[in-house]
Write a protein that holds these residues in place. Structure first.
Motif, short mmCIF file in Angstrom:
data_model
loop_
_atom_site.label_atom_id
_atom_site.label_comp_id
_atom_site.label_asym_id
_atom_site.label_seq_id
_atom_site.Cartn_x
_atom_site.Cartn_y
_atom_site.Cartn_z
N ILE A 192 44.30 -69.61 77.64
CA ILE A 192 45.59 -70.10 77.16
C ILE A 192 46.06 -69.24 75.98
O ILE A 192 47.24 -68.92 75.88
CB ILE A 192 45.49 -71.59 76.77
N MET A 193 45.13 -68.85 75.11
CA MET A 193 45.48 -67.98 73.99
C MET A 193 45.99 -66.63 74.51
O MET A 193 46.98 -66.10 74.02
CB MET A 193 44.26 -67.74 73.10
N ILE A 241 61.23 -70.84 71.53
CA ILE A 241 60.09 -70.57 72.42
C ILE A 241 59.09 -69.64 71.74
O ILE A 241 57.88 -69.85 71.84
CB ILE A 241 60.59 -69.99 73.77
N SER A 300 51.23 -72.50 69.53
CA SER A 300 50.19 -72.77 70.52
C SER A 300 49.03 -71.79 70.38
O SER A 300 47.87 -72.18 70.54
CB SER A 300 50.77 -72.71 71.94
N PHE A 301 49.33 -70.54 70.06
CA PHE A 301 48.25 -69.56 69.86
C PHE A 301 47.36 -69.98 68.70
O PHE A 301 46.13 -69.93 68.80
CB PHE A 301 48.84 -68.18 69.61
N LEU A 322 52.98 -63.87 76.59
CA LEU A 322 54.34 -64.42 76.67
C LEU A 322 55.11 -64.21 75.37
O LEU A 322 56.33 -64.05 75.39
CB LEU A 322 54.28 -65.91 77.00
N PHE A 323 54.41 -64.18 74.25
CA PHE A 323 55.04 -63.90 72.97
C PHE A 323 55.73 -62.54 72.99
O PHE A 323 56.89 -62.41 72.61
CB PHE A 323 53.99 -63.96 71.85
N LEU A 356 55.23 -70.53 70.97
CA LEU A 356 54.12 -69.69 71.42
C LEU A 356 53.19 -69.32 70.27
O LEU A 356 51.97 -69.31 70.44
CB LEU A 356 54.67 -68.42 72.10
N ILE A 409 47.37 -65.97 77.45
CA ILE A 409 48.68 -66.16 78.11
C ILE A 409 49.78 -66.32 77.06
O ILE A 409 50.85 -65.72 77.18
CB ILE A 409 48.63 -67.36 79.06
N SER A 410 49.54 -67.12 76.02
CA SER A 410 50.58 -67.31 75.01
C SER A 410 50.81 -66.02 74.22
O SER A 410 51.94 -65.72 73.83
CB SER A 410 50.27 -68.48 74.08
N PHE A 411 49.79 -65.22 74.04
CA PHE A 411 49.94 -63.92 73.36
C PHE A 411 50.80 -62.98 74.20
O PHE A 411 51.70 -62.32 73.68
CB PHE A 411 48.56 -63.33 73.10
N THR A 416 40.15 -72.42 76.51
CA THR A 416 41.29 -72.14 75.64
C THR A 416 41.50 -70.66 75.42
O THR A 416 42.59 -70.24 75.06
CB THR A 416 41.11 -72.82 74.27
#
Length: 144
Positions: free
Chosen positions: A38-39, A8, A15-16, A45-46, A12, A41-43, A35
């Motif tokens: 989304i960047m 995961i 995706s970033f 969640l990382f 992440l 959120i993925s940052f 986007t």
């Protein structure tokens, strides 16, 4: 479970990077894009998944320490001291000398570095889940 969390984390990061390129492309072409969110959120969640990974690795390491016999060549740590790992996210400065401990019968290697400022604090690294030598430690222990 730890491997799933590491997958995961890799997804992440991927995706970033992908959405960063999409965002740059949209800025060049002057298109409207979401986007950026989304960047973000993925940052976020990382960092959450890194914390989850650290707790899972710590729990597995403590369980292995409790059930294994310990082979120490140049140090004398008790199982209680080795099991009392504190997870922290702070910048570390260590003395260059590594202290290796082998957990038998799994032959998992744990190595520690003495803290530069506090001579009773040792940073614990678990080689089983370490990708590079520069990987952050699992946590630290206090030598009594």
């Amino acid at each position: 479970m730890i491997y799933i969390v590491q997958i995961i984390i890799a997804l992440l990061i991927l995706s970033f990077v992908i959405f960063s390129f999409v965002e740059i492309y949209c800025k060049i072409v002057k298109k409207e894009s979401r986007t950026y969110w989304i960047m973000l959120i993925s940052f976020a969640l990382f960092f959450l998944m890194i914390t989850v990974r650290n707790h899972l690795v710590k729990n597995e390491l403590v369980e292995n320490i409790k059930t294994s016999t310990i082979d120490q060549s140049n140090s004398f740590f008790s199982k209680r001291e080795l099991s009392d790992i504190h997870i922290v996210s702070e910048k570390i400065r260590v003395v260059d000398k590594d202290i290796y401990i082998v957990l038998m019968p799994q032959k998992d290697t744990v190595y520690m570095n003495q803290d530069f400022h506090d001579k009773n604090k040792f940073w614990v690294h678990y080689k089983k889940y370490e990708i590079l030598k520069i990987t952050a430690p699992v946590g630290y222990i206090i030598k009594n």
